[in-house]
Design a protein around this motif. Sequence first.
Motif, PDB file in Angstrom:
ATOM      1  N   VAL A  66     -69.776 -36.450  16.982  1.00  0.00           N
ATOM      2  CA  VAL A  66     -68.379 -36.025  16.945  1.00  0.00           C
ATOM      3  C   VAL A  66     -67.634 -36.929  15.973  1.00  0.00           C
ATOM      4  CG1 VAL A  66     -66.270 -35.662  18.283  1.00  0.00           C
ATOM      5  CG2 VAL A  66     -68.503 -35.259  19.340  1.00  0.00           C
ATOM      6  N   SER A  67     -66.722 -36.358  15.202  1.00  0.00           N
ATOM      7  CA  SER A  67     -65.880 -37.125  14.283  1.00  0.00           C
ATOM      8  C   SER A  67     -64.419 -36.790  14.550  1.00  0.00           C
ATOM      9  CB  SER A  67     -66.243 -36.789  12.832  1.00  0.00           C
ATOM     10  OG  SER A  67     -65.323 -37.381  11.932  1.00  0.00           O
ATOM     11  N   TRP A 114     -60.032 -38.884  23.187  1.00  0.00           N
ATOM     12  CA  TRP A 114     -59.907 -38.604  24.614  1.00  0.00           C
ATOM     13  C   TRP A 114     -58.724 -37.707  24.923  1.00  0.00           C
ATOM     14  CZ3 TRP A 114     -63.628 -38.806  27.887  1.00  0.00           C
ATOM     15  CH2 TRP A 114     -64.734 -39.615  27.571  1.00  0.00           C
ATOM     16  N   GLU A 115     -57.672 -37.805  24.125  1.00  0.00           N
ATOM     17  CA  GLU A 115     -56.552 -36.887  24.309  1.00  0.00           C
ATOM     18  C   GLU A 115     -56.986 -35.459  23.980  1.00  0.00           C
ATOM     19  OE1 GLU A 115     -51.799 -36.881  23.447  1.00  0.00           O
ATOM     20  OE2 GLU A 115     -53.100 -37.669  21.876  1.00  0.00           O
ATOM     21  N   ALA A 116     -57.755 -35.289  22.895  1.00  0.00           N
ATOM     22  CA  ALA A 116     -58.251 -33.964  22.527  1.00  0.00           C
ATOM     23  C   ALA A 116     -59.148 -33.397  23.616  1.00  0.00           C
ATOM     24  CB  ALA A 116     -59.002 -34.043  21.201  1.00  0.00           C
ATOM     25  N   VAL A 160     -70.243 -27.949  12.938  1.00  0.00           N
ATOM     26  CA  VAL A 160     -70.167 -26.949  14.007  1.00  0.00           C
ATOM     27  C   VAL A 160     -68.947 -26.059  13.769  1.00  0.00           C
ATOM     28  CG1 VAL A 160     -69.744 -26.637  16.473  1.00  0.00           C
ATOM     29  CG2 VAL A 160     -71.373 -28.371  15.694  1.00  0.00           C
ATOM     30  N   THR A 161     -69.174 -24.756  13.703  1.00  0.00           N
ATOM     31  CA  THR A 161     -68.074 -23.815  13.462  1.00  0.00           C
ATOM     32  C   THR A 161     -68.027 -22.664  14.465  1.00  0.00           C
ATOM     33  OG1 THR A 161     -69.427 -22.537  11.908  1.00  0.00           O
ATOM     34  CG2 THR A 161     -68.039 -24.296  10.981  1.00  0.00           C
ATOM     35  N   THR A 205     -60.746 -25.629  16.998  1.00  0.00           N
ATOM     36  CA  THR A 205     -59.502 -25.471  16.243  1.00  0.00           C
ATOM     37  C   THR A 205     -58.582 -26.682  16.401  1.00  0.00           C
ATOM     38  OG1 THR A 205     -58.543 -24.249  18.118  1.00  0.00           O
ATOM     39  CG2 THR A 205     -59.574 -22.957  16.351  1.00  0.00           C
ATOM     40  N   ARG A 206     -59.100 -27.746  16.986  1.00  0.00           N
ATOM     41  CA  ARG A 206     -58.293 -28.955  17.182  1.00  0.00           C
ATOM     42  C   ARG A 206     -58.198 -29.713  15.859  1.00  0.00           C
ATOM     43  NH1 ARG A 206     -55.330 -31.240  21.684  1.00  0.00           N
ATOM     44  NH2 ARG A 206     -54.902 -33.370  21.062  1.00  0.00           N
ATOM     45  N   PRO A 207     -57.002 -29.903  15.297  1.00  0.00           N
ATOM     46  CA  PRO A 207     -56.882 -30.608  14.023  1.00  0.00           C
ATOM     47  C   PRO A 207     -57.483 -32.015  14.096  1.00  0.00           C
ATOM     48  CG  PRO A 207     -54.814 -29.530  14.574  1.00  0.00           C
ATOM     49  CD  PRO A 207     -55.698 -29.423  15.790  1.00  0.00           C
TER      50      PRO A 207
END
Length: 249
Positions: free
Chosen positions: A181-182, A26-28, A124-125, A161-163
């Motif tokens: 989503v992972s 949720w922060e992401a 997904v890229t 690009t979110r780690p």
Amino acid sequence: MTTAPARSAAGMTDLHLATRNAAALWEALGETRGQEVTRRPGLLGVGGGRNGLRVILLSPEPAPADLALVPELVRAGGRVTVEDPFSAHDFTELRLTPRTLPVMIRRPGPAPAPVPAGLEVTRVTTAAQLETAARVVVEGFPLSHFQPYRPGEVFPTGLLTRPGTELFLAVRDGVTAGACVSVVQDEVSGLYWVTTLPEHRSAGVGRALMHALLARRGDRPVTLTSSTAGKPLYDSLGFEVIGDATWWS
């Protein structure tokens, strides 16, 4: 005799690890969507747009000041979900209604069989794939509050690009059929919105997604919060219940 909850090397219980992972998701989402993010030791709050307000309690006993912040956030209005993974608090007085969902974990172990024939799972890229994943989740999960669908709203391109954040698509006989989503946080991988489009249900799409993700992340614990419909699949893959979360909305 009561069995003590399993703990990580850092001393956190499995349920705490699953909770921290959900907060990382949720922060992401909040940061990439440009929403207001409230961070306190005892809770995370994310608000804005059609998603409304999402609050996750990070402890069964947050500090009084943190707990007192929940009514303030809720009274701001709009769509509200307060997630209490520990089912330790009652928010009836805030005119919220509870529902209970099992939090599950699969401990590290051998990956399940390969993805069934006729199905392919890919990471997904690209921005185009990200939009496809968002549409699948909105329409298939479904996320009714994001309907009608608006491009870029649910999964912004910043997630690419979110780690630690990855999305996956399942393709059945050349047609997109599912998504998920992972999120990797600490020593745990969390799974979210494991979705099959209605026209592809009962064809092994959800299992294909799970097989692919467990093959990719099977060297670490994997957590998720299960729906009633999804629990038999997760049971069959070796997940076990570690707690019953209460979601207030």
